[in-house]
Enzyme design. Structure first.
Site, mmCIF file in Angstrom:
data_model
loop_
_atom_site.group_PDB
_atom_site.id
_atom_site.type_symbol
_atom_site.label_atom_id
_atom_site.label_comp_id
_atom_site.label_asym_id
_atom_site.label_seq_id
_atom_site.Cartn_x
_atom_site.Cartn_y
_atom_site.Cartn_z
ATOM 1 N N GLY A 1 9.648 -2.216 3.266
ATOM 2 C CA GLY A 1 9.918 -2.250 2.099
ATOM 3 C C GLY A 1 9.419 -1.185 0.821
ATOM 4 C CB CYS B 1 -0.715 0.284 1.487
ATOM 5 S SG CYS B 1 -0.136 -0.649 2.683
#
Length: 481
Positions: A348, A289
């Site tokens: 990440g 997201c």
């Protein structure tokens, strides 16, 4: 008549116009696969008040309110055309016509603007494409809602099955209840019935088979009449090509992961690199997201100003991966109580930028703080630009990107002075530029990007699935490249 009377009379008049638009919008969608938009916001299945609010929102980004009295003639003009499957933005048609009609009537202007969707140029309606959800958690249920919502024409994506592990007695009833009611996103818009004897949930006429399995190898999808399906893995259990390929069984054609992938699996951010998907690619990821939130505005800034380096700090709502109360967790800090603490953790997203935007050579670093809110996050993107600029120039650029560019479904823009996180629950954009918080000093820019990390991300997932299935139809007027 008083000023108050005038205002109320005007409101009732606009209500009447919006009411007249609803059956036209619905008929175009059902019979021709045409989705009517206003500044990238769909009007399909919207109420009278929702249609009026969608028009009013235009003032935040375009600088002036858009009235239904302006868009109705364009909607009426669409009904006179031999339209094929498409998305048509009557807000953009009205705004473009207002700026320069070229001496044409509304009907002539509309016919010219949407010519690619008419006559010999129009796309033929696609056959329905089967979809399977593997996992039915936060993202899985929201993707299900979106798929059901978009099934109105009967010629798009068709949710055929959900795969879960059996959770005990009343499993089917409880899963249907979770689809029906959501503490954050509200009630399901429609009707849901459960057939325990046949193991199905019927939502707005869509019959969804619930398949119980502990592993992909246990399932023969063809036994349920499923063929050439796109499977959306919402579990995150498998992240590499080898693991995700376990889903490629009879009946399944492609696998889409709703989490960042590892190895050589493509990480796709719709609007940025979805057109790089190879036709024969059978396994891909929609990244995270946060990656979806930062990559579109990062691309918009890089294309205009150049980016030499950047850092993203996400202030992220807590997730099911964290504990309600302090308890063991394999990750550092995430074992501490999510609703009681701010929790520093890793993200990440920064490293994933390289996969989604390989042409950007600038180093991007990142970190994250989980905070005690259940949904909507904010990414603070700090950039060193390739040239000096001003705050006004940056905001004008990003406002225009949100209105007319190929990224307009990914990037939204708000000038609301009192905006807070809960205002963006249910946003269908990957991220929303907060104009009031934006800071620019020479070649340094700091963007504050709100994003509904559940719903906005789920919309991005569905867009990717639409693209790979061939049912993502072109938008008119065409975005400015």
């Amino acid at each position: 008549m008083t000023v108050n009377d005038d205002a109320f009379t005007n409101w009732m008049s606009r209500e009447e116009i919006a009411e007249s638009m609803i059956p036209v919008i619905g008929k175009l969608h059902r019979e021709r696969d045409v989705t009517v938009l206003v500044h990238s916001r769909s009007l399909v299945n919207k109420s009278v008040v929702s249609i009026l609010k969608t028009h009013r929102f235009a003032r935040q980004i375009a600088g002036e309110e858009l009235s239904v009295t302006e868009t109705l003639p364009f909607l009426e003009a669409l009904t006179t055309l031999d339209l094929g499957p498409s998305q048509i933005d009557i807000g953009m048609l009205a705004a473009t016509y207002r700026a320069d009609s070229g001496g044409l009537s509304v009907r002539e202007f509309t016919a010219r603007a949407v010519a690619g969707a008419t006559g010999a140029d129009k796309i033929e309606r696609r056959a329905p494409r089967d979809v399977v959800l593997y996992g039915f958690g936060r993202i899985g249920r929201l993707v299900a809602r979106l798929l059901i919502e978009k099934a109105g024409s009967g010629n798009g994506l068709r949710l055929r099955a959900v795969v879960v592990r059996r959770g005990g007695d009343q499993d089917l009833v409880k899963r249907a209840s979770l689809l029906r009611r959501d503490s954050i996103h509200g009630q399901f818009r429609g009707t849901i019935t459960v057939d325990e004897a046949n193991g199905t949930i019927t939502a707005n006429g869509n019959v969804i088979k619930v398949i119980y399995a502990n592993d992909p190898s246990e399932i023969d999808y063809t036994a349920y009449g499923i063929k050439d399906a796109i499977l959306i893995d919402n579990t995150g259990k498998w992240r590499d090509r080898q693991g995700l390929s376990e889903h490629l069984r009879p009946g399944i054609d492609k696998v889409v992961l709703t989490a960042p992938a590892k190895g050589d699996v493509p990480n796709i951010v719709h609007g940025v690199n979805h057109d790089t998907i190879k036709p024969d690619e059978r396994v891909l990821s929609c990244a995270s997201c946060t990656t979806n939130a930062i990559v579109p505005p990062l691309k918009a800034m890089a294309d205009e100003y150049g980016v030499l380096r950047g850092h993203v700090e996400t202030v992220h709502s807590f997730t099911n991966d964290q504990n309600l109360l302090d308890n063991f967790h394999k990750a550092d800090r995430r074992g501490r109580s999510a609703p009681l603490n701010m929790v520093i953790t890793e993200t990440g997203a920064a490293s994933a930028v390289a996969k989604a935007l390989p042409e950007l050579k600038a180093p991007i670093t990142g970190s994250s703080i989980r905070v005690p809110v259940p949904d909507v996050s904010i990414a603070i993107l700090s950039l060193r630009l390739g040239r000096e600029t001003t705050r006004e120039e940056v905001l004008d650029h990003l406002r225009e990107v949100s209105l007319t560019s190929p990224l307009k479904r990914q990037i939204d823009f708000t000038t609301a002075p009192d905006a807070v996180s809960s205002d963006f629950i249910g946003s269908r954009h990957a991220s929303i530029i907060d104009a009031g918080a934006t800071k620019v000093d020479g070649d340094n820019a700091i963007l504050y990007l709100w994003y509904d990390n559940e719903y906005g991300y789920s919309c991005q997932v569905v867009r990717v699935v639409q693209y790979v299935s061939g049912v993502e139809y072109p938008t008119y007027p065409a975005p400015v490249v």
